[in-house]
Write an enzyme that holds these catalytic residues in place. Structure first.
Site, mmCIF file in Angstrom:
data_model
loop_
_atom_site.group_PDB
_atom_site.id
_atom_site.type_symbol
_atom_site.label_atom_id
_atom_site.label_comp_id
_atom_site.label_asym_id
_atom_site.label_seq_id
_atom_site.Cartn_x
_atom_site.Cartn_y
_atom_site.Cartn_z
ATOM 1 N N CYS A 1 27.207 45.429 36.022
ATOM 2 C CA CYS A 1 28.425 45.879 36.703
ATOM 3 C C CYS A 1 29.381 46.607 35.762
ATOM 4 O O CYS A 1 30.275 47.323 36.228
ATOM 5 C CB CYS A 1 29.137 44.712 37.365
ATOM 6 N N GLY B 1 35.614 38.287 34.164
ATOM 7 C CA GLY B 1 36.780 38.198 35.042
ATOM 8 C C GLY B 1 37.592 39.477 35.061
ATOM 9 O O GLY B 1 37.710 40.160 34.045
ATOM 10 N N CYS B 2 38.164 39.783 36.209
ATOM 11 C CA CYS B 2 38.925 41.025 36.379
ATOM 12 C C CYS B 2 40.413 40.797 36.600
ATOM 13 O O CYS B 2 41.152 41.738 36.865
ATOM 14 C CB CYS B 2 38.343 41.838 37.537
ATOM 15 N N GLY B 3 40.864 39.547 36.513
ATOM 16 C CA GLY B 3 42.292 39.276 36.580
ATOM 17 C C GLY B 3 42.868 39.285 37.979
ATOM 18 O O GLY B 3 42.191 39.555 38.975
#
Length: 528
Positions: A250, A420-422
């Site tokens: 990704c 993680g993207c926050g």
């Protein structure tokens, strides 16, 4: 006997969570040293079977290639355990003597690990190792199209765990993989936390389960190539990242963004690296093929070789083609190839200057990659910092292929397959998820002041002391020695009786400096 696969899967999920929970009750008593030995043995077993599992993943899913899946397996089975060595996760983590606080690691319990079809074996290794390193049990839920390779990976890990002393049932895997079974796993009363990797649907289900969950957002990774970059090196690294496992990671690059003045040189370098430059007709065909009307990626194209994708789109490319490139005039739904593609297809955006390049990278992240990853290739440190501050991405990588840098292969970020993207992407964290995300921290705190003292204005203003108060008599003796060494003998003073007062004044000045945090005087003497 149950014949309905959904009912079988639901019952299996319940049984295996309960078995994992019972095993965890025993595992709670294991000290850090024993936990670490189990994790090391599991990692060694995964390394020994890495190539076989990579081949099995490609055979079953049809995604990617075995060479790169082997490297991803080794990220989880070699790079990750090396990073975790010496990391404390259970028992006393650290003691803050000055604050009189002790931090204690507490495992959370049973981890529900939801796995993707794109990285089924490496993610199984990764999630199992971080869960057990944190003192937890884990139940793996394979993607239905990757059940066989995931269960084979789980069998290797579970056997190694047992051989090194783990309780039976600490690592379980669902043999019957259905959506209903996965939902039963996530919602079970003994499931403590969910670690979800997959499409938007499964991530949303994890966050809606009522359990703490770590899910991640999609990636639409821009790679800005600045005028200050080494162009040959930069373009080669973008091609390497885009081609890696045929684009299934990704965090793979989805676009090159560069100033118009660099266009001809970048195109020439791309061609020298066996990249195929699509014409307008091919570009339109690729857009129709790769991106479906609902703006999801065509699953038939995920992780396919460039030649196969070209054939599906109705044209041919040379057999040695590394990636397919297409110039795109903007970002958004009118430009389908500006979206995440999960394949070795790269969009090219040439703009007037650095500010326009930053704007384009920002737009790409907003268009389906918010919070994930961005890359800059540059030597100008001021531009690197400006890019990092501006981009809404939680991993900003410099001069490295994106999938390798974001997962910790070529950088010192924590080695991880779940990124993680926050909050901007609706995620609970911006971390590369590791064992410390899967523990709670208990704090043992001793009284250091009375309640009335804490409310006084002078107590609020005073800086906390980092150690015990100095001994006043010892300081006074040091002052006398200090004065004597500089010729300030008793007769030189107006009165012998003044010496204690002079010493006391210097002591007071010293103590005032200590409590205010002021630096010591010359030569580190502590006197001003």
């Amino acid at each position: 006997m149950l014949a309905d696969q959904d009912l079988v899967s639901i019952q299996e999920a319940r049984t295996k969570v309960e078995r994992a929970y019972a095993a965890w009750q025993s595992y709670l008593a294991y000290p850090q040293e024993k936990i670490d030995a189990i994790v090391e043995h599991m990692a060694a077993a995964a390394r020994a079977h890495s190539q076989r599992l990579a081949e099995l993943a490609v055979e079953e899913t049809g995604y990617g290639n075995a060479r790169d899946k082997h490297q991803k397996n080794l990220l989880a089975a070699d790079v990750l355990p090396r990073k975790m060595r010496g990391l404390k996760t259970v028992g006393i983590l650290r003691e803050l003597a000055a604050e009189k606080v002790v931090e204690i690691g507490v495992p959370v319990g049973v981890v529900a690990a939801i796995l993707p079809t794109t990285n089924p074996t490496s993610t199984a290794i990764y999630k199992s190792l971080i869960a057990l390193k944190a003192g937890n049990a884990v139940v793996l839920s394979p993607h239905p199209r990757a059940r066989r390779c995931t269960c084979a990976t789980a069998a290797v890990l579970a056997q190694a765990a047992l051989e090194s002393g783990a309780p039976q049932g600490l690592l379980e895997c669902l043999d019957t993989a259905t959506i209903e079974g996965t939902q039963a796993l996530m919602r079970h009363e003994h499931t403590s936390v969910i670690l979800a990797t997959g499409g938007a649907g499964i991530v949303k289900a994890a966050y809606s389960s009522g359990k703490p969950a770590f899910g991640v957002g999609p990636g639409n990774v821009p790679a800005l190539i600045d005028r200050s970059a080494n162009l040959d090196d930069a373009v080669a690294k973008v091609v390497a990242g885009k081609a890696f496992d045929y684009g299934t990671v990704c965090s793979s690059e989805q676009a090159i963004v560069a100033e118009e003045s660099l266009r001809d040189r970048i195109l020439a370098i791309l061609q020298s690296l066996k990249a195929y430059l699509a014409n307008d007709a091919h570009k339109a065909a690729l857009g129709r093929l790769l991106i479906q009307p609902n703006w999801t990626v065509n699953p038939q194209c995920v992780g396919q070789a460039p030649g196969k994708i070209a054939a599906m789109a109705g044209f041919t490319v040379p057999a040695e083609t590394s990636i397919i490139c297409a110039e795109v005039g903007g970002v958004g739904k009118q430009y389908p190839l500006s979206a995440e593609k999960l394949s070795p297809v790269l969009s090219l955006h040439f703009v007037k200057d650095f500010n326009a390049a930053m704007d384009t990278c920002y737009a790409l992240l907003k268009f389906g990659g918010l919070g994930h990853t961005a890359v800059i290739h540059a030597q100008d440190e001021s531009r690197i910092r400006e890019f990092a501050l501006r981009m809404p991405a939680m991993r900003v990588l410099v001069n490295t292929p994106a999938p390798h840098g974001s997962t910790g292969i070529t950088t010192n970020v924590f080695p991880a397959m779940t990124l993680g993207c926050g909050a901007a992407a609706g995620n609970a964290t911006s971390d590369n998820i590791g064992p410390l995300n899967l523990i709670n921290v208990k704090r043992l705190a001793y009284e250091v002041r009375g309640a009335e003292e804490a409310s006084r204005p002078e107590a609020r203003a005073a800086a906390p002391r980092s150690g015990p108060s100095p001994d006043r008599s010892a300081v006074a003796a040091s002052v006398e020695r200090y004065l004597a060494a500089r010729g300030l003998s008793r007769p030189s003073l107006a009165s012998e009786s003044m010496l204690p007062h002079v010493a006391a004044e210097v002591v007071d000045r010293f103590l005032a400096r200590r409590s205010s945090g002021s630096p010591p005087g010359p030569c580190g003497s502590g006197f001003g």
